[in-house]
Design an enzyme around this catalytic site. Structure first.
Site, PDB file in Angstrom:
ATOM      1  N   GLU A  34      -6.733  26.317  -4.371  1.00 51.69           N
ATOM      2  CA  GLU A  34      -6.169  25.408  -3.356  1.00 51.69           C
ATOM      3  C   GLU A  34      -6.587  25.883  -1.970  1.00 51.69           C
ATOM      4  O   GLU A  34      -6.471  27.061  -1.656  1.00 51.69           O
ATOM      5  CB  GLU A  34      -4.633  25.373  -3.495  1.00 51.69           C
ATOM      6  CG  GLU A  34      -3.908  24.660  -2.376  1.00 51.69           C
ATOM      7  CD  GLU A  34      -4.387  23.232  -2.133  1.00 51.69           C
ATOM      8  OE1 GLU A  34      -4.446  22.442  -3.086  1.00 51.69           O
ATOM      9  OE2 GLU A  34      -4.727  22.907  -0.970  1.00 51.69           O
ATOM     10  N   LYS A  35      -7.035  24.949  -1.140  1.00 47.97           N
ATOM     11  CA  LYS A  35      -7.499  25.356   0.199  1.00 47.97           C
ATOM     12  C   LYS A  35      -6.355  25.411   1.215  1.00 47.97           C
ATOM     13  O   LYS A  35      -6.450  26.109   2.216  1.00 47.97           O
ATOM     14  CB  LYS A  35      -8.616  24.430   0.697  1.00 47.97           C
ATOM     15  CG  LYS A  35      -8.172  23.040   1.055  1.00 47.97           C
ATOM     16  CD  LYS A  35      -9.318  22.261   1.671  1.00 47.97           C
ATOM     17  CE  LYS A  35      -8.952  20.816   1.874  1.00 47.97           C
ATOM     18  NZ  LYS A  35      -7.733  20.575   2.626  1.00 47.97           N
ATOM     19  N   GLY A  40      -0.383  19.738  -2.612  1.00 45.44           N
ATOM     20  CA  GLY A  40      -1.359  18.723  -2.188  1.00 45.44           C
ATOM     21  C   GLY A  40      -0.791  17.697  -1.217  1.00 45.44           C
ATOM     22  O   GLY A  40       0.230  17.928  -0.551  1.00 45.44           O
ATOM     23  N   GLY A 199      -0.603  -3.589   6.075  1.00 46.12           N
ATOM     24  CA  GLY A 199       0.701  -3.899   5.453  1.00 46.12           C
ATOM     25  C   GLY A 199       0.667  -3.580   3.970  1.00 46.12           C
ATOM     26  O   GLY A 199       1.179  -4.332   3.147  1.00 46.12           O
ATOM     27  N   GLU A 221      -1.487  -7.169   9.306  1.00 44.85           N
ATOM     28  CA  GLU A 221      -2.137  -7.035   7.991  1.00 44.85           C
ATOM     29  C   GLU A 221      -3.268  -8.065   7.911  1.00 44.85           C
ATOM     30  O   GLU A 221      -3.073  -9.243   8.200  1.00 44.85           O
ATOM     31  CB  GLU A 221      -1.096  -7.246   6.873  1.00 44.85           C
ATOM     32  CG  GLU A 221      -1.654  -7.522   5.497  1.00 44.85           C
ATOM     33  CD  GLU A 221      -2.607  -6.449   4.966  1.00 44.85           C
ATOM     34  OE1 GLU A 221      -2.261  -5.263   4.973  1.00 44.85           O
ATOM     35  OE2 GLU A 221      -3.738  -6.828   4.535  1.00 44.85           O
ATOM     36  N   VAL A 255      -7.690  -7.154  13.227  1.00 47.87           N
ATOM     37  CA  VAL A 255      -7.598  -6.282  14.410  1.00 47.87           C
ATOM     38  C   VAL A 255      -8.978  -6.151  15.043  1.00 47.87           C
ATOM     39  O   VAL A 255      -9.974  -5.910  14.358  1.00 47.87           O
ATOM     40  CB  VAL A 255      -7.046  -4.897  14.002  1.00 47.87           C
ATOM     41  CG1 VAL A 255      -7.087  -3.931  15.164  1.00 47.87           C
ATOM     42  CG2 VAL A 255      -5.624  -5.042  13.485  1.00 47.87           C
ATOM     43  N   GLY A 288      -5.580   2.439   4.074  1.00 47.40           N
ATOM     44  CA  GLY A 288      -6.125   2.959   2.818  1.00 47.40           C
ATOM     45  C   GLY A 288      -6.542   4.415   2.941  1.00 47.40           C
ATOM     46  O   GLY A 288      -6.510   5.000   4.018  1.00 47.40           O
ATOM     47  N   ARG A 289      -6.905   4.996   1.796  1.00 43.60           N
ATOM     48  CA  ARG A 289      -7.319   6.404   1.745  1.00 43.60           C
ATOM     49  C   ARG A 289      -8.648   6.501   1.004  1.00 43.60           C
ATOM     50  O   ARG A 289      -8.940   5.676   0.147  1.00 43.60           O
ATOM     51  CB  ARG A 289      -6.255   7.242   1.014  1.00 43.60           C
ATOM     52  CG  ARG A 289      -4.917   7.239   1.718  1.00 43.60           C
ATOM     53  CD  ARG A 289      -3.885   8.063   0.946  1.00 43.60           C
ATOM     54  NE  ARG A 289      -4.260   9.446   0.849  1.00 43.60           N
ATOM     55  CZ  ARG A 289      -3.950  10.394   1.739  1.00 43.60           C
ATOM     56  NH1 ARG A 289      -3.230  10.077   2.802  1.00 43.60           N
ATOM     57  NH2 ARG A 289      -4.343  11.639   1.586  1.00 43.60           N
ATOM     58  N   HIS A 460      28.571  -0.517 -17.451  1.00 44.35           N
ATOM     59  CA  HIS A 460      29.129  -1.442 -16.458  1.00 44.35           C
ATOM     60  C   HIS A 460      30.108  -0.693 -15.565  1.00 44.35           C
ATOM     61  O   HIS A 460      30.960   0.024 -16.091  1.00 44.35           O
ATOM     62  CB  HIS A 460      29.854  -2.593 -17.151  1.00 44.35           C
ATOM     63  CG  HIS A 460      30.543  -3.496 -16.173  1.00 44.35           C
ATOM     64  ND1 HIS A 460      29.851  -4.419 -15.416  1.00 44.35           N
ATOM     65  CD2 HIS A 460      31.851  -3.592 -15.813  1.00 44.35           C
ATOM     66  CE1 HIS A 460      30.705  -5.053 -14.630  1.00 44.35           C
ATOM     67  NE2 HIS A 460      31.927  -4.572 -14.846  1.00 44.35           N
TER      68      HIS A 460
HETATM   69  P1  NAD Z   1      -3.213   0.228   0.817  1.00 42.26           P
HETATM   70  O1  NAD Z   1      -4.536  -0.024   0.230  1.00 42.26           O
HETATM   71  O2  NAD Z   1      -1.982   0.132  -0.022  1.00 42.26           O
HETATM   72  O3  NAD Z   1      -2.970  -0.776   2.048  1.00 42.26           O
HETATM   73  C1  NAD Z   1      -3.839  -0.861   3.125  1.00 42.26           C
HETATM   74  C2  NAD Z   1      -3.676  -2.243   3.735  1.00 42.26           C
HETATM   75  O4  NAD Z   1      -4.383  -2.260   4.968  1.00 42.26           O
HETATM   76  C3  NAD Z   1      -4.259  -3.341   2.862  1.00 42.26           C
HETATM   77  O5  NAD Z   1      -3.287  -4.325   2.660  1.00 42.26           O
HETATM   78  C4  NAD Z   1      -5.437  -3.856   3.686  1.00 42.26           C
HETATM   79  O6  NAD Z   1      -5.654  -5.233   3.544  1.00 42.26           O
HETATM   80  C5  NAD Z   1      -5.006  -3.525   5.113  1.00 42.26           C
HETATM   81  N1  NAD Z   1      -6.099  -3.369   6.065  1.00 42.26           N
HETATM   82  C6  NAD Z   1      -7.267  -2.705   5.880  1.00 42.26           C
HETATM   83  N2  NAD Z   1      -8.001  -2.748   7.024  1.00 42.26           N
HETATM   84  C7  NAD Z   1      -7.261  -3.443   7.941  1.00 42.26           C
HETATM   85  C8  NAD Z   1      -7.463  -3.806   9.294  1.00 42.26           C
HETATM   86  N3  NAD Z   1      -8.555  -3.447   9.951  1.00 42.26           N
HETATM   87  N4  NAD Z   1      -6.503  -4.535   9.919  1.00 42.26           N
HETATM   88  C9  NAD Z   1      -5.365  -4.872   9.263  1.00 42.26           C
HETATM   89  N5  NAD Z   1      -5.130  -4.551   7.983  1.00 42.26           N
HETATM   90  C10 NAD Z   1      -6.057  -3.840   7.326  1.00 42.26           C
HETATM   91  O7  NAD Z   1      -3.334   1.651   1.539  1.00 42.26           O
HETATM   92  P2  NAD Z   1      -2.226   2.542   2.237  1.00 42.26           P
HETATM   93  O8  NAD Z   1      -0.981   1.777   2.477  1.00 42.26           O
HETATM   94  O9  NAD Z   1      -2.927   3.184   3.381  1.00 42.26           O
HETATM   95  O10 NAD Z   1      -1.939   3.630   1.133  1.00 42.26           O
HETATM   96  C11 NAD Z   1      -2.996   4.473   0.659  1.00 42.26           C
HETATM   97  C12 NAD Z   1      -2.794   4.857  -0.773  1.00 42.26           C
HETATM   98  O11 NAD Z   1      -1.670   5.704  -0.897  1.00 42.26           O
HETATM   99  C13 NAD Z   1      -2.566   3.647  -1.631  1.00 42.26           C
HETATM  100  O12 NAD Z   1      -3.429   3.675  -2.744  1.00 42.26           O
HETATM  101  C14 NAD Z   1      -1.156   3.773  -2.073  1.00 42.26           C
HETATM  102  O13 NAD Z   1      -0.958   3.313  -3.404  1.00 42.26           O
HETATM  103  C15 NAD Z   1      -0.848   5.249  -1.942  1.00 42.26           C
HETATM  104  N6  NAD Z   1       0.556   5.385  -1.571  1.00 42.26           N
HETATM  105  C16 NAD Z   1       1.489   5.127  -2.513  1.00 42.26           C
HETATM  106  C17 NAD Z   1       2.821   5.171  -2.193  1.00 42.26           C
HETATM  107  C18 NAD Z   1       3.841   4.850  -3.240  1.00 42.26           C
HETATM  108  O14 NAD Z   1       3.485   4.744  -4.403  1.00 42.26           O
HETATM  109  N7  NAD Z   1       5.102   4.632  -2.897  1.00 42.26           N
HETATM  110  C19 NAD Z   1       3.216   5.469  -0.897  1.00 42.26           C
HETATM  111  C20 NAD Z   1       2.247   5.707   0.049  1.00 42.26           C
HETATM  112  C21 NAD Z   1       0.916   5.658  -0.307  1.00 42.26           C
END
Ligand code: NAD
Length: 473
Positions: A34-35, A40, A199, A221, A255, A288-289, A460
């Site tokens: 682990e770095k 994580g 969103g 979004e 955006v 996203g990630r 219940h």
């Molecule tokens: P996501 O992919 O869930 O959502 C990213 C959203 O950003 C998408 O709806 C996309 O259409 C929008 N988007 C992308 N570019 C855009 C822009 N330029 N302008 C406006 N909207 C834009 O990604 P996230 O919410 O960043 O989460 C990352 C990962 O982490 C996901 O895979 C998620 O499942 C995971 N995560 C899970 C949980 C959980 O399970 N409760 C919680 C946090 C994160």
């Protein structure tokens, strides 16, 4: 340390450490590299710190509304530094737990950046224990002081996770524009206003936290709905609920740029072909990630990738035999519990256990208020597959526990095959949905019917009575 190992795992998130426990249980001599810190992204910058803040936000909201339950109290005062301390204590306590389990399982843990440097072929005596030729994968570990340790193993498991992906929006690097990594560590006064770009899951969970903290939250979004990967009704209902609480939500919003002004950070976006602007004190980019592979491969040592994702077969083996990859770095489903489940399958395959590739049924959970949980197929997905399917939905308004705890209106929906009544999927928007979804996951896993589940006695009053009601058609 007894080098070489049977298995070296790189990355100590839930994917990596759960795989290490399973490997040790199956008798594999295992090392974990682990770095940063054990746990994580999930434990240090993801699920656990987010849910800690969500718990605080929920409590803050409940205290504000305490008079509805007959308790008088003044307005709650938020101490962001204390919130951060609770978050840090939670992380430290869970890290200690993981470290103790690793020690008990006799897993060697190394801290530093692990880099695959190639394959070494050893000649053995040619007996059963040591075959004539054995290929060992070499891993270099470089620690924070630049000291180097070399390890070797017959198998490698890559579980290096992901990092926030920030689109090249002009102004994305302005001070005050953050990813979830930075916002989770924020210990200053609550923002007056926060703009969230994206969103998806992170966007709506952080919106819920900051809305409860009294911040004016706006979500932009790009797609037509929130949580676009889930059943449409979940995104639509959540949008209504969040708007009612005061969150400003714009879907279908492209955006264009971020600029610093005297009033804060101004975001210009296109909505219904009109350019609009919104100004906020801070901006969260939650779009996203992407897979994290920095420093992971020496030149010429990388397996095949596609848009950064490490490619694997059904056993999670990469294009280099003996090297496996799981979790966010393969980018199929970016969820901690998916990484852990994939890790168990990969390790069982490495240990030579047959039938280790059953398709995974992975529930999705979103920790908003109300919570969202979903597993299996939506009605639209079932129909698109040509399955004659139907749905049955019950509202939470007749559920005793929901009413007495003053929950918002929600629902439980079950999707089933019309002729056999086999349960195909479920979507829930209600209190404790993330705890209750496992009942549907188990039902789908075991191919149960509505009638099978209806035979189960639910206490219940309980939120889970909604499940009992949903499966009675
Ligand atoms: P996501 O992919 O869930 O959502 C990213 C959203 O950003 C998408 O709806 C996309 O259409 C929008 N988007 C992308 N570019 C855009 C822009 N330029 N302008 C406006 N909207 C834009 O990604 P996230 O919410 O960043 O989460 C990352 C990962 O982490 C996901 O895979 C998620 O499942 C995971 N995560 C899970 C949980 C959980 O399970 N409760 C919680 C946090 C994160």
């Amino acid at each position: 340390m007894n080098n070489p190992y049977d298995l070296i795992i790189i990355g100590a998130g839930p994917g990596g450490y759960e795989a290490a426990f399973e490997a040790a249980r199956l008798g594999l001599h295992t090392a974990l590299i682990e770095k940063d810190s054990l746990g994580g992204t999930c434990l240090n910058r993801g699920c656990i710190p987010t849910k800690t803040l969500i718990h605080t936000a929920g409590l803050h909201d409940e205290i504000r509304q305490a008079s509805r339950f007959g308790i008088s109290s003044g307005s709650p005062i938020l101490d962001m530094q204390a919130v951060q301390r609770h978050k840090a204590d939670t992380i430290a306590s869970l890290q200690k737990g993981i470290a103790a389990r690793l020690k008990a399982a006799k897993i060697d843990v190394f801290y530093g950046v692990g880099t695959l440097t190639g394959i070494e072929t050893l000649s053995g005596p040619g007996d059963k224990a040591e075959p004539e030729q054995q290929s060992l994968h070499c891993v270099r570990i470089t620690d924070a002081d630049n000291s180097v340790t070399m390890l070797k193993a017959s198998h490698i498991l890559l579980a290096t996770g992901s990092m926030p992906s920030v689109p090249p929006i002009p102004g994305h690097d302005l001070p005050g524009v953050m990813t979830s990594d930075e916002l989770l560590s924020y210990g200053g006064e609550p923002f007056e206003s926060l703009l969230i770009i994206g969103g998806g899951v992170i966007g709506v969970e952080f919106a819920g936290i900051w809305q409860a903290f009294g911040t004016k939250v706006t979500i932009l979004e790009a797609l037509p709905s929130l949580l676009a990967n889930l059943d449409r009704e979940l995104g639509q209902s959540l949008k209504l609920s969040m708007k009612k609480k005061g969150t400003d939500i714009h879907t279908g919003a492209a955006v264009q740029s971020l600029t610093r002004t005297e009033d804060g950070i101004c975001c210009s976006y296109l909505e219904k072909e009109q350019t609009q602007t919104v100004t906020a004190q801070a901006v969260l980019v939650a779009t996203g990630r992407r897979p994290y592979t920095q420093g992971l491969f020496a030149e010429g040592c990388a397996p095949a990738t596609e848009r950064g994702r490490i490619l694997t077969d059904e056993y999670y083996e990469t294009t280099i035999p003996g090297i496996y990859a799981i979790g966010d770095v393969i980018g199929q489903v970016q969820l901690a519990h998916a990484a852990a489940a994939q890790g168990l399958q990969a390790v069982r395959h490495i240990a030579g256990i047959p039938d280790s590739t059953a398709p995974l049924l992975i529930p999705s959970c979103v920790y908003t208020t109300p919570e969202i949980a979903s597993v299996g197929m939506t009605l639209d997905e079932a129909k698109a597959k040509g399955i004659a399917a139907a749905s049955h939905k019950v509202l939470s308004s007749a559920n005793g526990k929901s009413v007495l705890t003053l929950q918002e209106r929600g629902f439980v929906k079950v999707i089933y095959e019309e002729d056999t009544h086999t349960i195909l999927g479920a979507q829930m928007l209600c209190a404790r949905a993330t705890d209750m979804i496992s009942e549907f996951t188990e039902a789908i896993h075991h191919h149960l019917t509505l009638e099978d589940l209806a035979e189960v006695i639910h206490p219940h009053p309980s939120f889970s009575e909604m499940i009992a009601e949903a499966v009675r058609i």
